[in-house]
Design an enzyme around this catalytic site. Structure first.
Site, PDB file in Angstrom:
ATOM      1  N   LYS A  74       0.715  -1.041  -0.038  1.00  0.00           N
ATOM      2  CA  LYS A  74       0.039   0.127   0.013  1.00  0.00           C
ATOM      3  C   LYS A  74       1.056   1.404   0.034  1.00  0.00           C
ATOM      4  O   LYS A  74       0.691   2.062  -0.677  1.00  0.00           O
ATOM      5  CB  LYS A  74      -0.862   0.100   1.165  1.00  0.00           C
ATOM      6  CG  LYS A  74      -1.812  -1.075   1.322  1.00  0.00           C
ATOM      7  CD  LYS A  74      -2.762  -1.241   2.468  1.00  0.00           C
ATOM      8  CE  LYS A  74      -1.982  -1.231   3.863  1.00  0.00           C
ATOM      9  NZ  LYS A  74      -1.494  -2.662   4.165  1.00  0.00           N
ATOM     10  N   ARG A  89     -10.127   0.594   8.257  1.00  0.00           N
ATOM     11  CA  ARG A  89      -9.616  -0.833   8.723  1.00  0.00           C
ATOM     12  C   ARG A  89     -10.771  -1.536   9.324  1.00  0.00           C
ATOM     13  O   ARG A  89     -10.423  -2.797   9.737  1.00  0.00           O
ATOM     14  CB  ARG A  89      -8.455  -0.874   9.748  1.00  0.00           C
ATOM     15  CG  ARG A  89      -7.002  -1.004   9.000  1.00  0.00           C
ATOM     16  CD  ARG A  89      -6.238  -0.678  10.017  1.00  0.00           C
ATOM     17  NE  ARG A  89      -4.785  -1.319   9.795  1.00  0.00           N
ATOM     18  CZ  ARG A  89      -3.702  -1.030   9.321  1.00  0.00           C
ATOM     19  NH1 ARG A  89      -3.804   0.182   8.706  1.00  0.00           N
ATOM     20  NH2 ARG A  89      -2.688  -1.809   9.234  1.00  0.00           N
ATOM     21  N   ARG A 128      11.732  -5.544   5.012  1.00  0.00           N
ATOM     22  CA  ARG A 128      11.420  -4.122   4.883  1.00  0.00           C
ATOM     23  C   ARG A 128      12.330  -2.846   5.607  1.00  0.00           C
ATOM     24  O   ARG A 128      12.564  -3.211   6.713  1.00  0.00           O
ATOM     25  CB  ARG A 128      10.134  -3.757   5.096  1.00  0.00           C
ATOM     26  CG  ARG A 128       9.651  -2.210   5.097  1.00  0.00           C
ATOM     27  CD  ARG A 128       8.283  -1.866   5.276  1.00  0.00           C
ATOM     28  NE  ARG A 128       7.639  -2.437   6.285  1.00  0.00           N
ATOM     29  CZ  ARG A 128       6.554  -2.259   6.488  1.00  0.00           C
ATOM     30  NH1 ARG A 128       5.625  -1.777   5.511  1.00  0.00           N
ATOM     31  NH2 ARG A 128       5.906  -2.825   7.569  1.00  0.00           N
ATOM     32  N   ARG A 131      10.747  -1.456  11.416  1.00  0.00           N
ATOM     33  CA  ARG A 131       9.770  -1.039  12.539  1.00  0.00           C
ATOM     34  C   ARG A 131       9.581  -2.055  13.418  1.00  0.00           C
ATOM     35  O   ARG A 131       9.732  -3.035  13.163  1.00  0.00           O
ATOM     36  CB  ARG A 131       8.534  -1.072  11.485  1.00  0.00           C
ATOM     37  CG  ARG A 131       8.268   0.436  10.937  1.00  0.00           C
ATOM     38  CD  ARG A 131       7.158   0.586  10.026  1.00  0.00           C
ATOM     39  NE  ARG A 131       5.806  -0.401  10.464  1.00  0.00           N
ATOM     40  CZ  ARG A 131       4.718  -0.413   9.714  1.00  0.00           C
ATOM     41  NH1 ARG A 131       4.758   0.051   8.431  1.00  0.00           N
ATOM     42  NH2 ARG A 131       3.659  -1.282   9.991  1.00  0.00           N
ATOM     43  N   ARG A 149      -1.066  -8.841  13.424  1.00  0.00           N
ATOM     44  CA  ARG A 149      -1.393  -7.969  12.452  1.00  0.00           C
ATOM     45  C   ARG A 149      -2.403  -8.444  11.286  1.00  0.00           C
ATOM     46  O   ARG A 149      -3.054  -7.952  10.746  1.00  0.00           O
ATOM     47  CB  ARG A 149      -0.020  -7.138  11.634  1.00  0.00           C
ATOM     48  CG  ARG A 149       0.350  -6.181  12.751  1.00  0.00           C
ATOM     49  CD  ARG A 149       1.608  -5.779  12.190  1.00  0.00           C
ATOM     50  NE  ARG A 149       1.730  -5.022  11.050  1.00  0.00           N
ATOM     51  CZ  ARG A 149       3.123  -5.071  10.422  1.00  0.00           C
ATOM     52  NH1 ARG A 149       4.332  -5.374  11.054  1.00  0.00           N
ATOM     53  NH2 ARG A 149       3.219  -4.406   8.943  1.00  0.00           N
TER      54      ARG A 149
HETATM   55  P1  AP5 Z   1       5.028  -1.596   2.082  1.00  0.00           P
HETATM   56  O1  AP5 Z   1       4.649  -0.695   0.504  1.00  0.00           O
HETATM   57  O2  AP5 Z   1       5.565  -0.864   3.098  1.00  0.00           O
HETATM   58  O3  AP5 Z   1       3.636  -2.325   2.432  1.00  0.00           O
HETATM   59  P2  AP5 Z   1       2.100  -1.751   3.124  1.00  0.00           P
HETATM   60  O4  AP5 Z   1       1.091  -2.519   2.660  1.00  0.00           O
HETATM   61  O5  AP5 Z   1       2.285  -0.517   3.354  1.00  0.00           O
HETATM   62  O6  AP5 Z   1       2.618  -2.454   4.554  1.00  0.00           O
HETATM   63  P3  AP5 Z   1       2.586  -1.620   5.819  1.00  0.00           P
HETATM   64  O7  AP5 Z   1       3.256  -2.920   7.125  1.00  0.00           O
HETATM   65  O8  AP5 Z   1       2.938  -0.475   6.090  1.00  0.00           O
HETATM   66  O9  AP5 Z   1       0.832  -2.085   6.425  1.00  0.00           O
HETATM   67  P4  AP5 Z   1       0.304  -2.133   7.659  1.00  0.00           P
HETATM   68  O10 AP5 Z   1      -0.920  -2.148   7.013  1.00  0.00           O
HETATM   69  O11 AP5 Z   1       0.669  -3.307   8.490  1.00  0.00           O
HETATM   70  O12 AP5 Z   1       0.975  -0.942   8.710  1.00  0.00           O
HETATM   71  P5  AP5 Z   1       0.378   0.447   8.960  1.00  0.00           P
HETATM   72  O13 AP5 Z   1       1.482   1.436   8.882  1.00  0.00           O
HETATM   73  O14 AP5 Z   1      -0.827   0.863   8.115  1.00  0.00           O
HETATM   74  O15 AP5 Z   1       5.589  -2.629   1.253  1.00  0.00           O
HETATM   75  C1  AP5 Z   1       6.212  -3.973   2.141  1.00  0.00           C
HETATM   76  C2  AP5 Z   1       7.398  -4.372   1.659  1.00  0.00           C
HETATM   77  O16 AP5 Z   1       7.358  -5.017   0.429  1.00  0.00           O
HETATM   78  C3  AP5 Z   1       8.570  -3.030   1.547  1.00  0.00           C
HETATM   79  O17 AP5 Z   1       9.736  -3.711   1.666  1.00  0.00           O
HETATM   80  C4  AP5 Z   1       8.509  -2.965  -0.021  1.00  0.00           C
HETATM   81  O18 AP5 Z   1       9.452  -2.665  -0.536  1.00  0.00           O
HETATM   82  C5  AP5 Z   1       8.022  -4.655  -0.617  1.00  0.00           C
HETATM   83  N1  AP5 Z   1       7.165  -4.506  -1.758  1.00  0.00           N
HETATM   84  C6  AP5 Z   1       6.108  -3.876  -1.871  1.00  0.00           C
HETATM   85  N2  AP5 Z   1       5.643  -4.124  -3.201  1.00  0.00           N
HETATM   86  C7  AP5 Z   1       6.237  -5.119  -3.603  1.00  0.00           C
HETATM   87  C8  AP5 Z   1       6.247  -5.925  -4.876  1.00  0.00           C
HETATM   88  N3  AP5 Z   1       5.406  -5.670  -5.699  1.00  0.00           N
HETATM   89  N4  AP5 Z   1       7.115  -6.864  -5.080  1.00  0.00           N
HETATM   90  C9  AP5 Z   1       7.980  -6.949  -4.155  1.00  0.00           C
HETATM   91  N5  AP5 Z   1       8.482  -6.344  -3.013  1.00  0.00           N
HETATM   92  C10 AP5 Z   1       7.508  -5.439  -2.736  1.00  0.00           C
HETATM   93  O19 AP5 Z   1      -0.233   0.487  10.656  1.00  0.00           O
HETATM   94  C11 AP5 Z   1       0.519  -0.027  11.516  1.00  0.00           C
HETATM   95  C12 AP5 Z   1       0.078  -0.068  12.749  1.00  0.00           C
HETATM   96  O20 AP5 Z   1      -0.648   1.214  13.159  1.00  0.00           O
HETATM   97  C13 AP5 Z   1      -1.223  -0.959  12.746  1.00  0.00           C
HETATM   98  O21 AP5 Z   1      -0.858  -2.316  13.221  1.00  0.00           O
HETATM   99  C14 AP5 Z   1      -2.299  -0.481  13.640  1.00  0.00           C
HETATM  100  O22 AP5 Z   1      -1.599  -0.651  15.307  1.00  0.00           O
HETATM  101  C15 AP5 Z   1      -2.256   1.029  13.650  1.00  0.00           C
HETATM  102  N6  AP5 Z   1      -2.979   1.549  12.628  1.00  0.00           N
HETATM  103  C16 AP5 Z   1      -2.639   2.177  11.439  1.00  0.00           C
HETATM  104  N7  AP5 Z   1      -3.828   2.497  10.795  1.00  0.00           N
HETATM  105  C17 AP5 Z   1      -4.870   2.202  11.654  1.00  0.00           C
HETATM  106  C18 AP5 Z   1      -6.267   2.225  11.647  1.00  0.00           C
HETATM  107  N8  AP5 Z   1      -6.938   2.726  10.518  1.00  0.00           N
HETATM  108  N9  AP5 Z   1      -7.019   1.721  12.469  1.00  0.00           N
HETATM  109  C19 AP5 Z   1      -6.383   1.169  13.669  1.00  0.00           C
HETATM  110  N10 AP5 Z   1      -5.279   1.164  13.886  1.00  0.00           N
HETATM  111  C20 AP5 Z   1      -4.390   1.496  12.882  1.00  0.00           C
END
Ligand code: AP5
Ligand code: ZN
Length: 215
Positions: free
Chosen positions: A13, A86, A125, A159, A170
């Site tokens: 994402k 979410r 990552r 992270r 997660r």
């Molecule tokens: P990346 O692009 O970083 O993936 P992502 O989908 O953004 O993953 P996140 O881990 O950031 O998502 P998340 O939903 O767990 O975390 P968030 O910060 O929202 O890609 C991942 C890796 O793969 C990278 O190394 C990249 O280079 C590689 N990659 C990407 N595309 C690729 C491809 N096509 N091929 C190969 N490699 C590839 O949330 C964190 C925490 O915050 C949650 O756990 C929760 O506690 C809280 N939180 C956040 N939002 C909310 C909400 N709305 N409600 C409640 N709690 C929330």
């Protein structure tokens, strides 16, 4: 245009959102980034959410709904919602929020990636602490070890929630609380699914062809 990027942790994402900002001049609204920023600035809210985030659980709906409301109110040409909504309650709140500005959610893009790939993506990552660019040990290594290609600083970080235990939580949270949103948006008629296992450029071009219909 307003779009949502929906997908499990590590689905790509953030990676795709950064491309869309550059290409389309949209504003990225990532609740994960906002929460991490609140932790860095050591705000009250940042302190309250930090253990929950490190364990990999979702923070409460009211916190993220308020964060999104504040950023949305600052305006923009269009938004990419990344990591929000979410839960069904968050999705309802977002429908109301966009309605207040006379707009709507134009497309919800689901990035489909299987669990095995998610684990290797998360474990490799690194994110630049200065400009936010996302790297991966294998699939997107920086050109110079430990140094960001874009801003040239040696500030690549991992992270605290990118460990096997928290990732497991997660994923459970995603399947229990977030995946019902697929049905929600399917019923509204704006769900598009993209193969998130493809390489980054081809995921980007598939998203581009979906969005071309709106411009
Ligand atoms: P990346 O692009 O970083 O993936 P992502 O989908 O953004 O993953 P996140 O881990 O950031 O998502 P998340 O939903 O767990 O975390 P968030 O910060 O929202 O890609 C991942 C890796 O793969 C990278 O190394 C990249 O280079 C590689 N990659 C990407 N595309 C690729 C491809 N096509 N091929 C190969 N490699 C590839 O949330 C964190 C925490 O915050 C949650 O756990 C929760 O506690 C809280 N939180 C956040 N939002 C909310 C909400 N709305 N409600 C409640 N709690 C929330
Ligand atoms: Zn950087």
């Amino acid at each position: 245009i307003n779009i949502i990027l929906l997908g499990a942790p590590g689905a790509g994402k953030g990676t795709q959102a950064r491309r869309l900002i550059e290409e389309r001049g949209l504003v990225q609204l990532s609740t994960g980034d906002m929460l991490r920023e609140a932790r860095r600035s050591d705000t009250d809210m940042g302190r309250r959410v930090s253990d929950v985030m490190d364990r990999g659980e979702l923070v409460t709906d009211d916190i993220v709904i308020e964060l999104i409301g504040e950023k949305f109110a600052q305006g923009g040409k269009g938004f990419i919602f990344d990591g929000f909504p979410r839960t069904l309650a968050q999705a309802d709140a977002l429908q109301q929020l966009v309605a207040t500005s006379g707009t709507q959610i134009d497309a919800v893009i689901e990035l489909c990636v299987d669990d095995q790939a998610l684990v290797s993506r998360i474990s490799g990552r690194m994110t630049c602490g200065t400009c936010g660019e996302v790297y991966h040990d294998q699939t997107k290594p920086p050109k110079l070890q430990d140094t960001c290609d874009l801003c040239n600083t040696a500030d690549l970080r991992r992270r605290p929630d990118d460990n096997p235990n928290s990732l497991n939580t997660r994923l459970l949270e995603y399947y229990k609380k977030t995946s019902p949103l697929l049905g929600y948006y399917h019923a509204l008629g704006n769900l598009h699914s993209v193969d998130g296992l493809a390489e980054m450029d081809s995921v980007a071009s598939n998203i581009r062809s979906i969005l071309d219909a709106f411009q």
